[in-house]
Design a protein around this motif. Sequence first.
Motif, PDB file in Angstrom:
ATOM      1  N   THR A 133      57.238 -16.366   9.621  1.00 53.52           N
ATOM      2  CA  THR A 133      56.404 -15.803   8.552  1.00 53.52           C
ATOM      3  C   THR A 133      55.556 -16.885   7.898  1.00 53.52           C
ATOM      4  OG1 THR A 133      58.088 -14.118   8.124  1.00 53.52           O
ATOM      5  CG2 THR A 133      56.430 -14.465   6.408  1.00 53.52           C
ATOM      6  N   CYS A 137      51.528 -17.337   7.779  1.00 55.62           N
ATOM      7  CA  CYS A 137      50.775 -17.467   6.513  1.00 55.62           C
ATOM      8  C   CYS A 137      49.853 -18.684   6.553  1.00 55.62           C
ATOM      9  CB  CYS A 137      51.743 -17.586   5.340  1.00 55.62           C
ATOM     10  SG  CYS A 137      52.624 -16.064   4.956  1.00 55.62           S
ATOM     11  N   ILE A 145      52.941 -13.037  10.717  1.00 54.26           N
ATOM     12  CA  ILE A 145      53.456 -12.691   9.391  1.00 54.26           C
ATOM     13  C   ILE A 145      54.288 -11.415   9.486  1.00 54.26           C
ATOM     14  CG2 ILE A 145      52.826 -11.996   7.036  1.00 54.26           C
ATOM     15  CD1 ILE A 145      50.226 -13.672   7.425  1.00 54.26           C
TER      16      ILE A 145
END
Length: 196
Positions: A133, A137, A145
């Motif tokens: 994740t 980002c 993500i």
Amino acid sequence: MEDRKLNEKESLELIARMIKETQENTARYAAYPLLIWGYTTVLVAIVIWCTYLLTGSYKVNYIWFALPAIAGPFTWFFSRKNDKRGIKNYMDRITNQIWLVFGLVGWFLSLVAFAGKVDILFIIPLLMGMATTLSGCVSKYKPMIISGTISTTLSFSILFIHGTDRLLAFAVIFIIMMVIPGHLLNKKMKQLCSKN
């Protein structure tokens, strides 16, 4: 060879060519770590699951040591090829640091799991899901993500699964977390290269 000043048009062409070469080199190897670690993790989990069903021995968990032994050299090989592109940007460095920190914590906890009571089949997908994740980002890549968030959430399901089926859930989480976004990223990068 004589140094000479480039005119405005030549400067722009040089910059455009350098950007294109950087994109092509990055694209060639960008998804490899996800695919290498994703597929290797799934394969090792399934081998352990099958071996445990055949033998009934918890010693099959030592097969986990094959994971870094297989994926590590492949990652090193492709990262060396990737390093030959010559340019490392800020995103590359941040992403590498994210995976270094989460990877080292995961490795340490895996070793502790052999000595003590650590639910490693829950903790590793949780940690790696968070790393995926965060990497998504940093790179602003939505499939990472989304897959990282789904995998982090799914890691909690392992707490409610008992027996050897936990290994299968673990493998499915890694398919969602690394294999699927790895293939999507690989496809996207190849399309970017073909457009240039």
